[in-house]
Design an enzyme around this catalytic site. Structure first.
Site, PDB file in Angstrom:
ATOM      1  N   LYS A 171      -2.169   2.258   8.803  1.00 27.88           N
ATOM      2  CA  LYS A 171      -3.076   3.626   8.415  1.00 27.88           C
ATOM      3  C   LYS A 171      -4.261   3.134   7.172  1.00 27.88           C
ATOM      4  CE  LYS A 171      -2.737   7.780   5.613  1.00 27.88           C
ATOM      5  NZ  LYS A 171      -3.464   7.613   5.095  1.00 27.88           N
TER       6      LYS A 171
ATOM      7  N   TYR B 170      -1.031   0.099   4.677  1.00 24.17           N
ATOM      8  CA  TYR B 170      -1.842   1.598   4.211  1.00 24.17           C
ATOM      9  C   TYR B 170      -2.894   0.849   3.028  1.00 24.17           C
ATOM     10  CZ  TYR B 170      -3.058   6.322   1.667  1.00 24.17           C
ATOM     11  OH  TYR B 170      -3.581   7.157   0.802  1.00 24.17           O
TER      12      TYR B 170
END
Length: 313
Positions: free
Chosen positions: A167, A139
């Protein structure tokens, strides 16, 4: 493991964690929100991420949120669980729990506050990789971690054993699309493809999905991706234009905060205006209560066709 070991694709709302007005964890509203997203056709959810206010939860609460979301989803959509913490050991502990509870995968940003150097970022994810058995997503959240994972660093992370996705929430669009080009052969990439620029990239290079802050549009968000998978781009292009109009009316550049309050505070207000289960924020976040701000937000939803003109608070 690599991108082919998971089927993650499409629209995954970043799931808010509902609290009561007095700050207690509200698992009933959490279950209702899971059901809402299933009914809207979402392809998955990401719980205990930035929108999920993981930073204000006790460890037992984080585990309860993960268990409840997975159980309520009951295989009807993918559930990824955020496990960000200050050390790889703590992150891996949350990850092992989530995977044992039935989560489809876990994700983590570099640790907050520490502002790791590139070699430290690699070591951090290597340590997590060695301590878990299941798919892991990187992330990239520069506003929270102080680290912006660019194409070169992402390229190295993509080769770590169980990392299957990234992400990418960088505010730098040029960087994002370069990262996508560099790593999509090995990991799935979630990011701002649902924009006018993203449409062009999807036409020519492809993309895997978007993790958005909730889903103000509802079912049109997953339908965007389903049209793209069929090779149909007219409706997705129109939806991207709508998103490009809406975003700057409500959110600051880079998407790290709302114009009228903290990201989570503003998102929950907007969700409740739209009749979505959301609950309240928990301190240190404060609710948006200014009448003028609330009226402006409601006006934006009406202007963009998301809320009927006659809707009342």
């Amino acid at each position: 493991m690599n991108r082919d070991d998971v089927d993650w694709q499409g629209y995954f709302p970043a799931f808010v964690t509902p609290f009561t007005e007095t700050g207690e964890l509200d698992l009933d509203t959490l279950r209702a929100l899971v059901d809402h997203y299933v009914a809207e056709g979402m392809h998955g959810i990401v719980v205990n991420g930035t929108c999920g206010e993981w930073f204000s939860q006790e460890p037992d609460e984080r585990r309860a949120v993960a268990e409840t979301a997975v159980k309520q989803a009951a295989g009807r959509m993918r559930v990824l669980v955020g496990c960000t913490a200050y050390t790889a050991k703590e992150t891996a502990g949350f990850a092992r729990h989530a995977l044992a509870a039935g989560a489809d995968g876990v994700l983590a940003s570099p640790p907050p506050y520490a502002k790791l150097f590139p070699d430290e970022v690699i070591a951090f994810y290597e340590d997590i990789n060695a301590a878990i058995d299941g798919p892991l997503a990187v992330y990239n959240w520069p506003h929270g971690s102080g680290v912006d994972i660019g194409p070169e660093l992402a390229d190295k992370l993509a080769d770590i054993g169980q990392i299957v996705a990234i992400k990418d929430s960088t505010p730098d669009a040029d960087q994002f699309f370069e990262t996508s080009r560099r790593v999509r052969d090995r990991v799935r990439v979630f990011g701002p493809y649902m924009t006018a620029r993203g449409i062009d990239v999807l036409r020519t290079e492809g993309g895997d999905g978007t993790v958005g802050g909730g889903s103000l549009h509802g079912s049109p968000d997953p339908r965007f991706w389903e049209s793209v998978w069929r090779g149909e781009f007219e409706a997705p292009a129109a939806h991207a234009e709508a998103g490009d109009r809406l975003f700057p009316k409500l959110w600051l550049p880079g998407g790290w905060a709302g114009k009228f309050g903290a990201y989570q505070s503003q998102l929950k207000v907007l969700m409740k205006m739209l009749g979505q289960p959301a609950g309240h924020v928990r301190r240190p976040r404060l609710p948006v209560t200014d009448p003028a701000s609330l009226e402006t937000m409601r006006g934006v939803l009406v202007e963009e066709g998301l809320l009927p003109l006659a809707a009342k608070p």
